[in-house]
Design a protein around this motif. Structure first.
Motif, mmCIF file in Angstrom:
data_model
loop_
_atom_site.group_PDB
_atom_site.id
_atom_site.type_symbol
_atom_site.label_atom_id
_atom_site.label_comp_id
_atom_site.label_asym_id
_atom_site.label_seq_id
_atom_site.Cartn_x
_atom_site.Cartn_y
_atom_site.Cartn_z
ATOM 1 N N ALA A 139 0.931 -1.123 0.079
ATOM 2 C CA ALA A 139 0.111 -0.151 0.106
ATOM 3 C C ALA A 139 0.396 1.058 0.104
ATOM 4 N N GLU A 140 2.122 1.161 0.369
ATOM 5 C CA GLU A 140 3.090 2.554 0.910
ATOM 6 C C GLU A 140 4.256 2.877 -0.269
ATOM 7 N N VAL A 141 3.524 1.761 -1.235
ATOM 8 C CA VAL A 141 4.435 1.371 -2.109
ATOM 9 C C VAL A 141 3.621 1.907 -3.207
ATOM 10 N N VAL A 142 2.680 2.085 -3.811
ATOM 11 C CA VAL A 142 0.760 2.217 -4.407
ATOM 12 C C VAL A 142 0.950 4.011 -3.920
ATOM 13 N N ASP A 143 0.706 4.700 -2.604
ATOM 14 C CA ASP A 143 1.114 5.732 -2.366
ATOM 15 C C ASP A 143 2.024 6.148 -2.989
ATOM 16 N N GLY A 144 3.278 6.009 -3.068
ATOM 17 C CA GLY A 144 4.939 6.849 -4.289
ATOM 18 C C GLY A 144 4.126 6.468 -5.638
ATOM 19 N N ILE A 145 3.255 5.372 -6.320
ATOM 20 C CA ILE A 145 3.583 5.886 -7.521
ATOM 21 C C ILE A 145 1.966 6.653 -7.786
ATOM 22 N N TYR A 146 1.018 6.707 -7.186
ATOM 23 C CA TYR A 146 0.146 7.401 -7.332
ATOM 24 C C TYR A 146 0.871 8.649 -8.071
ATOM 25 N N ALA A 147 1.517 9.301 -6.448
ATOM 26 C CA ALA A 147 2.530 10.490 -6.578
ATOM 27 C C ALA A 147 2.754 10.387 -7.761
ATOM 28 N N ALA A 148 3.829 9.650 -7.912
ATOM 29 C CA ALA A 148 4.638 10.061 -9.344
ATOM 30 C C ALA A 148 3.359 9.463 -10.922
ATOM 31 N N ALA A 149 2.940 8.395 -10.721
ATOM 32 C CA ALA A 149 1.861 9.008 -11.579
ATOM 33 C C ALA A 149 1.192 10.016 -11.878
ATOM 34 N N GLY A 150 0.054 11.023 -11.034
ATOM 35 C CA GLY A 150 0.036 11.864 -10.962
ATOM 36 C C GLY A 150 1.053 13.001 -11.458
ATOM 37 N N ASP A 151 2.277 13.385 -11.563
ATOM 38 C CA ASP A 151 3.130 13.832 -11.724
ATOM 39 C C ASP A 151 3.564 14.512 -13.073
ATOM 40 N N HIS A 152 3.557 13.155 -13.786
ATOM 41 C CA HIS A 152 3.734 13.106 -15.404
ATOM 42 C C HIS A 152 2.033 12.715 -15.915
ATOM 43 N N GLY A 153 1.164 12.893 -15.585
ATOM 44 C CA GLY A 153 0.305 12.638 -16.221
ATOM 45 C C GLY A 153 0.216 11.459 -16.796
ATOM 46 N N TYR A 154 0.126 10.439 -15.384
ATOM 47 C CA TYR A 154 -0.288 8.627 -15.515
ATOM 48 C C TYR A 154 -1.077 8.470 -15.203
ATOM 49 N N GLU A 155 -2.822 7.857 -15.508
ATOM 50 C CA GLU A 155 -3.862 7.913 -14.333
ATOM 51 C C GLU A 155 -3.514 6.332 -14.030
ATOM 52 N N VAL A 156 -3.025 5.484 -12.826
ATOM 53 C CA VAL A 156 -3.152 4.539 -12.085
ATOM 54 C C VAL A 156 -4.473 3.848 -12.173
ATOM 55 N N VAL A 157 -4.148 2.061 -12.633
ATOM 56 C CA VAL A 157 -5.610 1.241 -12.314
ATOM 57 C C VAL A 157 -4.639 0.700 -11.480
ATOM 58 N N LEU A 158 -5.370 0.141 -10.107
ATOM 59 C CA LEU A 158 -5.449 -0.689 -9.604
ATOM 60 C C LEU A 158 -5.691 -2.052 -9.581
ATOM 61 N N SER A 159 -5.246 -3.373 -9.383
ATOM 62 C CA SER A 159 -5.776 -4.717 -9.102
ATOM 63 C C SER A 159 -5.559 -5.992 -8.337
ATOM 64 N N GLY A 160 -6.287 -5.008 -7.130
ATOM 65 C CA GLY A 160 -6.106 -6.025 -6.347
ATOM 66 C C GLY A 160 -5.681 -7.840 -6.553
#
Lengths: 326, 326
Positions: free
Chosen positions: B71-92
């Motif tokens: 979950a903590e890594v996902v948070d980091g991904i959300y942040a980095a992706a958002g910075d570069h205009g990417y969207e995150v699709v979670l698949s649990g």
DNA sequence: GAAGACTACTAGAGCGCTCCAGTGAGAGCC
DNA sequence: GGCTCTCACTGGAGCGCTCTAGTAGTCTTC
């Protein structure tokens, strides 16, 4: 899709029929198309298929990343949604991604309905959301008329727990209150009801969602002399109970001999053999299933909704509660 | 969109321009369109917009539901992706939703790239996936050439930890081995390297990912007489360390006076005041960011990739390690 | 005052599907 | 043999956007 159709010598429409698994293609053609698709490594594009379809059959789920119990509910939702041909779109809430962000994403994806797990959103915002699409709140009780609520009968659960402690002979039973966390109010109510019923004097300390809050409460419990110290503690949730318990043990108090400790939720850690935490179990699977049922009812109308959005709690008696020592 | 265009008295294309925030509309028109959209409660449909666009700018993320560190890594991904205009699709991934299911979903959504967090998939499957789209494995080291790996320098972390314990005067330092869990191999290696360097005799016990595995190891540690008992334990991860520690304390052993205990990861629970677990910190934020950087490089080519996918580990010395008593 | 360069805007094809209306061929029936 | 039915299949219009090519209109510039 065009390529697959060409390779199989059929029209694009037929390929669509095959992949949607609807009647309208002979068995032999079906195999033919599938073979052609496999050779080409074709996989239908879900986004496009949803665009063309009137219904998207997507359920948005807003949940707290890293909340164990939320994860268990999500698992239940995955299962229930899959059974009825719905897809789940996860939208996580984290320190840097607010619940509003998460809701916005779900909206932009054109989900047909949304389930909020343990939401902290203002009622106003939830009402507005519910005005746009069917919304169900899981874990958190809400008095917004347009929003369905699916929750555990937490008050009854806490009553049962207090009954159990009273039955063991406890009288000084303390509650670690969850403040305004989802579920805290009914648990508080259940605690007070049961204490009153037995003519015991209720006493609350500040608890919370995490181990840390439980550990803090330990200080206050230890501040009492042994004669006045509570003999049993009903913590807001398991994590709080675990934090409390470990802090007590570390200070040399024996659990359950000197203090009984109980939690709420029944997260995985509560059941570990070396922990054996007595707790009130919430059924995450059932919660997820009920949430999906309610939304299906709103979307499809047809099927009768589950009679109630309240799931019974189950007392799990393990090793951390016992009769008081003297 | 048509309605908004009509209401604002412009073409659909202009509405698109305004919502994509690209140049090509005057400031006054822009405001006009936005106002019309607000009145109509219009929000663009992302799925349709992605269809029309050549790039979807979606990143699939496969992670374990309920794994705190994921979950903590996902948070980091959300942040980095958002910075570069990417969207995150979670698949649990959950007990009822396998990793293959999760990967299939990401593929069907037409994500441009995928990050696997702590994957347990067979190398063969991962290689196949990587053949279809850029893939990065976070946490798990892989010898598949086409797959980028982003991980912590776990070997160095464990070496540093053993150095710390040795510096305190410990000699009988035991490692609770993670078996074939992601990251277990390099941690084992680091442990052995450091033990050898100091001429100490390595000793391993079976550990694992959860508190339960640590608690089980406690039995074996307590089976030794005090004179032969290890004086320090380096657990596979924090949860394992926590389980061990609580089991030891419960049996009356003092931590850190009689046994020092250390973990790995630095999850939130490790840092709680009442716990104060000495541990090796992995930086989830940095891991997430690096994963996104690597994928961006694969997708866009332009930007230089981060020089390395290895993030340094940081030794966090807290209260559970101390010089041995004798 | 005509060529060139901008800027603000529009028309319309296209993204990869779905789905409805329709075509043709064969089966069944009197 | 003509009739209807069913079944397998096709054509093509949409779904809600994006994006390229193009059209006016205004501003420079010599």
């Amino acid at each position: 899709m065009e390529d697959v159709a060409a390779r199989a010598g059929v029209s694009r429409a037929l390929v669509s029929i095959v992949f949607r698994q609807v009647p309208g293609a002979s068995e032999s053609t079906r195999r033919h198309v599938l073979a052609a698709a496999a050779e080409l490594g074709y996989q239908p594009d879900r986004r496009a298929s949803r665009l063309g379809r009137s219904r998207t059959r997507m359920l948005g789920v807003v949940f707290g990343l890293g909340h164990d119990f939320h994860a268990e509910v999500v698992d239940g939702i995955y299962a229930a949604a899959g059974d009825h041909g719905y897809e789940v779109v996860l939208s996580g809430v984290s320190p840097r991604r607010t619940e509003s962000d998460a809701v916005r994403a779900v909206l932009a994806e054109r989900c047909e309905a949304v389930v909020l797990i343990g939401t902290q959103l203002a009622s106003r915002d939830i009402a507005e959301l519910a005005g746009r699409l069917p919304t169900v709140s899981v874990l958190r009780q809400l008095r917004v008329p347009s929003v369905d609520v699916v929750r555990t009968d937490e008050a009854a659960g806490l009553e049962e727990l207090v009954d159990h402690l009273h039955g063991l002979g406890h009288e000084r039973i303390v509650h670690l209150d969850g403040g305004n966390a989802p579920g805290a109010a009914p648990r508080r109510r259940g605690y007070l009801t049961a204490m009153n019923r037995w003519g015991l004097e209720p006493a609350s300390l500040v608890g919370g969602l995490t181990e840390e809050s439980g550990a803090k409460a330990a200080d206050q419990i230890l501040a009492h002399t042994a004669a006045h110290r509570p003999t049993a503690v009903a913590a807001f949730n398991d994590r709080c109970a675990l934090g409390l318990m470990h802090a007590l043990i570390r200070r040399g108090l024996h659990v359950p001999e000197e203090v009984s400790v109980a939690g709420f939720d029944d997260i995985a850690a509560a059941g570990y053999a070396h922990v054996g935490l007595t707790t009130v179990r919430q059924d995450p699977d059932r919660l997820g299933q009920l949430a999906v049922d309610r939304l299906r009812h709103r979307l499809e109308g047809g099927t009768a909704p589950s009679p109630t959005g309240v799931v019974p709690a189950t007392l799990m008696i393990r090793k951390t509660t016992a009769p008081p020592s003297a």
